[in-house]
Design a protein around this motif. Structure first.
Motif, mmCIF file in Angstrom:
data_model
loop_
_atom_site.group_PDB
_atom_site.id
_atom_site.type_symbol
_atom_site.label_atom_id
_atom_site.label_comp_id
_atom_site.label_asym_id
_atom_site.label_seq_id
_atom_site.Cartn_x
_atom_site.Cartn_y
_atom_site.Cartn_z
ATOM 1 N N ARG A 14 -4.453 2.319 2.512
ATOM 2 C CA ARG A 14 -3.956 2.761 1.204
ATOM 3 C C ARG A 14 -4.088 1.579 0.256
ATOM 4 O O ARG A 14 -3.497 0.524 0.467
ATOM 5 C CB ARG A 14 -2.497 3.198 1.289
ATOM 6 C CG ARG A 14 -1.947 3.648 -0.043
ATOM 7 C CD ARG A 14 -0.474 4.038 0.097
ATOM 8 N NE ARG A 14 0.085 4.423 -1.172
ATOM 9 C CZ ARG A 14 0.680 3.586 -2.029
ATOM 10 N NH1 ARG A 14 0.766 2.299 -1.734
ATOM 11 N NH2 ARG A 14 1.175 4.023 -3.159
ATOM 12 N N GLN A 16 -3.646 0.188 -3.611
ATOM 13 C CA GLN A 16 -2.999 0.389 -4.906
ATOM 14 C C GLN A 16 -3.639 -0.555 -5.911
ATOM 15 O O GLN A 16 -3.604 -1.763 -5.750
ATOM 16 C CB GLN A 16 -1.498 0.080 -4.803
ATOM 17 C CG GLN A 16 -0.783 -0.014 -6.134
ATOM 18 C CD GLN A 16 -0.711 1.317 -6.860
ATOM 19 O OE1 GLN A 16 -0.302 2.311 -6.292
ATOM 20 N NE2 GLN A 16 -1.122 1.338 -8.111
ATOM 21 N N HIS A 51 -5.555 4.579 -5.368
ATOM 22 C CA HIS A 51 -5.109 5.097 -6.647
ATOM 23 C C HIS A 51 -4.724 3.936 -7.548
ATOM 24 O O HIS A 51 -4.587 2.803 -7.111
ATOM 25 C CB HIS A 51 -3.949 6.094 -6.488
ATOM 26 C CG HIS A 51 -2.724 5.517 -5.871
ATOM 27 N ND1 HIS A 51 -1.691 5.023 -6.616
ATOM 28 C CD2 HIS A 51 -2.371 5.355 -4.577
ATOM 29 C CE1 HIS A 51 -0.742 4.582 -5.808
ATOM 30 N NE2 HIS A 51 -1.132 4.770 -4.572
ATOM 31 N N GLN A 52 -4.616 4.251 -8.799
ATOM 32 C CA GLN A 52 -4.199 3.298 -9.827
ATOM 33 C C GLN A 52 -2.894 3.807 -10.430
ATOM 34 O O GLN A 52 -2.583 4.995 -10.355
ATOM 35 C CB GLN A 52 -5.264 3.214 -10.928
ATOM 36 C CG GLN A 52 -6.566 2.612 -10.500
ATOM 37 C CD GLN A 52 -6.542 1.087 -10.547
ATOM 38 O OE1 GLN A 52 -5.677 0.468 -11.133
ATOM 39 N NE2 GLN A 52 -7.512 0.486 -9.893
#
Length: 83
Positions: A14, A16, A51-52
């Motif tokens: 994951r 970020q 994701h951002q």
């Protein structure tokens, strides 16, 4: 990055991002280097979720990363065309 021992031939990561700042690209480049090592150690599947904070930036992040993996690792990755 977390530097742990692999126990399976697949992994889930994951990522970020922080708004397409320079460190986002540096960390992605680091992940490509790590994935190259893991590939040689026998990792067969990588699930890379990213994701951002502002999701409008996520497609740019994904595009950069996929092209980098394809170009540096020689993997057959079809980069989607974003509309």
């Amino acid at each position: 990055m977390i530097h742990q021992r692999l126990t399976l031939d697949k992994t889930f990561i994951r990522f970020q991002g922080y708004g397409l700042v320079a460190s986002d690209y540096q960390r992605l480049d680091g992940w490509v280097e790590r994935l190259k090592e893991w590939d040689q150690l026998g990792v067969k599947e990588v699930y890379f979720f990213m994701h951002q904070g502002e999701e409008v930036n996520t497609p740019k992040t994904v595009d950069y990363f996929m092209k980098k993996v394809r170009d540096e690792m020689g993997k057959e990755i079809i980069v989607p065309k974003f509309v």
